[in-house]
Design a protein around this motif. Structure first.
Motif, short mmCIF file in Angstrom:
data_model
loop_
_atom_site.label_atom_id
_atom_site.label_comp_id
_atom_site.label_asym_id
_atom_site.label_seq_id
_atom_site.Cartn_x
_atom_site.Cartn_y
_atom_site.Cartn_z
N MET A 249 -4.64 3.11 -0.16
CA MET A 249 -3.89 3.77 -1.23
C MET A 249 -4.40 3.32 -2.60
SD MET A 249 0.19 4.42 -1.42
CE MET A 249 0.21 4.82 0.29
N MET B 196 1.34 6.69 3.56
CA MET B 196 2.75 6.30 3.52
C MET B 196 3.31 6.19 4.93
SD MET B 196 6.06 8.40 2.13
CE MET B 196 5.67 9.67 3.30
N PRO C 240 -2.01 10.48 0.40
CA PRO C 240 -0.91 9.53 0.21
C PRO C 240 0.19 9.68 1.26
CG PRO C 240 -1.33 10.74 -1.83
CD PRO C 240 -2.21 11.32 -0.78
N THR C 241 0.40 10.89 1.76
CA THR C 241 1.43 11.09 2.78
C THR C 241 1.04 10.38 4.08
OG1 THR C 241 2.02 13.21 1.81
CG2 THR C 241 2.72 12.82 4.08
N VAL D 232 4.89 2.73 6.26
CA VAL D 232 6.32 2.64 6.60
C VAL D 232 6.51 2.34 8.08
CG1 VAL D 232 8.49 3.94 6.72
CG2 VAL D 232 7.08 4.04 4.65
N VAL E 66 6.99 0.88 -5.66
CA VAL E 66 6.31 1.72 -4.68
C VAL E 66 6.70 3.18 -4.87
CG1 VAL E 66 6.13 2.28 -2.22
CG2 VAL E 66 5.97 -0.09 -2.97
N MET F 270 4.03 6.02 -5.72
CA MET F 270 3.86 7.14 -4.80
C MET F 270 4.12 8.48 -5.48
SD MET F 270 2.85 6.08 -1.83
CE MET F 270 3.04 7.66 -1.05
#
Length: 149
Positions: free
Chosen positions: A101, A138, A134-135, A142, A20, A24
């Motif tokens: 993603m 993420m 992507p942020t 998470v 990952v 990322m």
């Protein structure tokens, strides 16, 4: 089979986390390369050739193998009995984030092919905006896994 999955769980989880992180890193860096590529080169000039080589290697050598490993290892983790309760919300929000993603990964691959054929359909500004995707994904992933919401 269940015994093997349980006994290898920590190893699979560690490898999943490493995959990952690698994926990322590429998802953060490739759109940034596209910003500079779109703004600082013209098709077939010397910078275009350098950007294309960097983008191709990042996508094919780091990002795609990392994405495949992330998926394979993640599916192996899900197969371990008791790890995921599918009646909870968090596995579904995580899955949605991972699917988004993955879509973004393939969108970036298509933009790399555009550069390779001399097509410049996306501006540097749009790549800057897309660099935030992507942020956001993420954060969703998470929080879903750690907070289990």
């Amino acid at each position: 089979m269940t015994g093997i999955l349980i006994s290898t769980y920590p190893w699979v989880k560690a490898l999943h986390i490493m995959a990952v992180i690698s994926w990322m890193a590429g998802l953060f860096y490739l759109p940034r390369l596209f910003v500079y590529h779109a703004e600082q080169s013209e098709p077939e000039d010397s910078r275009d050739v350098v950007f294309q080589e960097m983008e191709r290697k990042l996508l094919n050598v780091i990002m795609t193998p990392s994405m495949i490993a992330t998926w394979a290892l993640g599916l192996a983790l899900v197969a371990v009995p008791g790890v995921v309760d599918w009646s909870d919300t968090w596995p579904w929000t995580k899955a949605a984030g991972v699917l988004a993603m993955t879509w973004f990964h393939f969108w970036l691959a298509a933009r790399r092919r555009d550069f390779a054929t001399g097509v410049r359909s996306v501006s540097g500004r749009r790549y800057r905006l897309m660099n935030e995707a992507p942020t956001v994904l993420m954060v969703v992933i998470v929080f879903s896994v750690v907070l289990r919401f």
